[in-house]
Design an enzyme around this catalytic site. Structure first.
Site, PDB file in Angstrom:
ATOM      1  N   GLY A  97      48.099  36.448  47.441  1.00 31.89           N
ATOM      2  CA  GLY A  97      46.736  36.040  47.134  1.00 31.89           C
ATOM      3  C   GLY A  97      46.647  34.544  46.903  1.00 31.89           C
ATOM      4  O   GLY A  97      47.662  33.853  46.776  1.00 31.89           O
ATOM      5  N   GLU A  98      45.434  34.042  46.817  1.00 27.25           N
ATOM      6  CA  GLU A  98      45.244  32.594  46.729  1.00 27.25           C
ATOM      7  C   GLU A  98      45.756  31.997  45.427  1.00 27.25           C
ATOM      8  O   GLU A  98      46.406  30.956  45.432  1.00 27.25           O
ATOM      9  CB  GLU A  98      43.755  32.257  46.912  1.00 27.25           C
ATOM     10  N   ARG A 144      35.073  36.972  50.154  1.00 23.99           N
ATOM     11  CA  ARG A 144      34.585  37.349  48.838  1.00 23.99           C
ATOM     12  C   ARG A 144      33.254  36.638  48.643  1.00 23.99           C
ATOM     13  O   ARG A 144      33.211  35.422  48.413  1.00 23.99           O
ATOM     14  CB  ARG A 144      35.579  36.963  47.738  1.00 23.99           C
ATOM     15  N   ARG A 186      54.599  43.571  47.900  1.00 23.72           N
ATOM     16  CA  ARG A 186      54.747  44.759  48.753  1.00 23.72           C
ATOM     17  C   ARG A 186      55.310  44.435  50.128  1.00 23.72           C
ATOM     18  O   ARG A 186      55.627  45.348  50.895  1.00 23.72           O
ATOM     19  CB  ARG A 186      53.404  45.473  48.904  1.00 23.72           C
ATOM     20  N   ARG A 187      55.422  43.152  50.453  1.00 24.00           N
ATOM     21  CA  ARG A 187      55.994  42.793  51.756  1.00 24.00           C
ATOM     22  C   ARG A 187      56.689  41.434  51.675  1.00 24.00           C
ATOM     23  O   ARG A 187      56.409  40.632  50.789  1.00 24.00           O
ATOM     24  CB  ARG A 187      54.908  42.748  52.834  1.00 24.00           C
ATOM     25  N   LYS A 240      39.081  44.827  34.094  1.00 15.15           N
ATOM     26  CA  LYS A 240      39.797  43.624  33.661  1.00 15.15           C
ATOM     27  C   LYS A 240      40.008  43.636  32.146  1.00 15.15           C
ATOM     28  O   LYS A 240      41.097  43.312  31.646  1.00 15.15           O
ATOM     29  CB  LYS A 240      39.024  42.377  34.076  1.00 15.15           C
ATOM     30  N   TYR A 281      34.110  46.018  37.480  1.00 18.09           N
ATOM     31  CA  TYR A 281      35.072  44.925  37.612  1.00 18.09           C
ATOM     32  C   TYR A 281      35.461  44.380  36.238  1.00 18.09           C
ATOM     33  O   TYR A 281      36.645  44.260  35.905  1.00 18.09           O
ATOM     34  CB  TYR A 281      34.473  43.813  38.474  1.00 18.09           C
TER      35      TYR A 281
END
Length: 264
Positions: free
Chosen positions: A53-54, A203, A77-78, A172, A168
């Site tokens: 992610g960023e 997004r 995951r990769r 959180k 959301y």
């Protein structure tokens, strides 16, 4: 003098919040350079979750460039590809988040943990969002605590509240509270507003921030958004600074101010 306003939460009582203004005059008086030098001498190790992610990507770049840790592990995951000699000694652990207990070894032996893991309801659906942003994050924190991690850093969100009517913000806030119960020696929560970043994935809120709030943000940088670099710089700077509280919440303005602290 830099006044860092944080929110300190009592154990088991996120609903009873105590505002705490932590005055850290040495941040500006003595700058971060000697703190960084002292930190390097301790030969600490860290892991980062969410590097695809960023925020995680920018955080890894910041940590690698600062050369603060003797060992850096990316858990995801990769397998990811990184360019440049600075990343040659990077350790990558590929895990299945649905079976994290089978990968407990990946979380062992780290002093500091950074969690930037997350998705969206639009991308993963409601159930998928809860699974990633709550279940995966909490299980990772549990394994990190069991593996010896003493300082856990969580990227959360402005407005996070486990009693919120918005999914959301509720998720959180709930994961913030659940991780607190694990009892880390130090637990730092970062609640940034809308991130100013050019994501590869769409997004809408961040697109709106870039296109509409950009000029406004230059005049009022902490009103509704924050540059992603400010968030990652603040996370690293806060790691260097001795803990004032066992549990600390950095709201958007505190993140922005700390992200400006110079390392002379």
């Amino acid at each position: 003098m830099l006044l860092l306003c944080t929110t300190t939460i009592k154990p088991l009582g996120l609903s009873s919040v105590v505002k705490h203004c932590l005055v850290l005059s040495f941040r500006m008086a003595h700058d971060l350079k000697p703190l960084a030098e002292d930190f390097r001498q301790k030969n600490k190790s860290c892991f980062i979750l969410g590097v695809s992610g960023e925020t995680g990507k920018e955080l890894l770049k910041e940590i690698v460039e600062r050369k603060l840790f003797s060992r850096i592990t990316v858990i995801g995951r990769r397998q990811l590809t990184f360019e440049g000699e600075a990343y040659e000694n990077l350790v990558q652990e590929v895990v299945d988040f649905e079976k994290l207990n089978d990968y407990a070894a990946a979380f062992q032996g780290h002093d500091v943990g950074y969690c930037c893991l997350g998705t969206t309801k639009a991308k993963a659906g409601a159930d998928g969002f809860i699974r990633v942003d709550h279940d995966y994050v909490l299980k990772s924190a549990e394994l990190a605590k069991a593996g010896g991690c003493s300082h856990f850093n969580l990227e959360s969100s402005k407005g996070a509240d486990k009693t919120s009517g918005f999914l959301y913000l509720k998720v959180k806030g709930q994961v913030e509270a659940d991780i607190e119960l694990l009892g880390f020696e130090r637990y730092s929560i970062y609640r940034p507003a809308v991130l100013m970043v050019d994501r590869q994935e769409s997004r809408p809120a961040e697109w709106f921030a870039r296109k509409v709030l950009g000029p406004f943000s230059s005049m009022f940088p902490t009103a509704m958004s924050i540059p992603i670099q400010s968030v990652t710089r603040a996370m690293v700077a806060n790691t260097l600074i001795p803990a004032g509280e066992k549990v600390e919440i950095l709201e958007n303005k505190a993140i922005y101010d700390l992200g400006k602290a110079p390392e002379k």
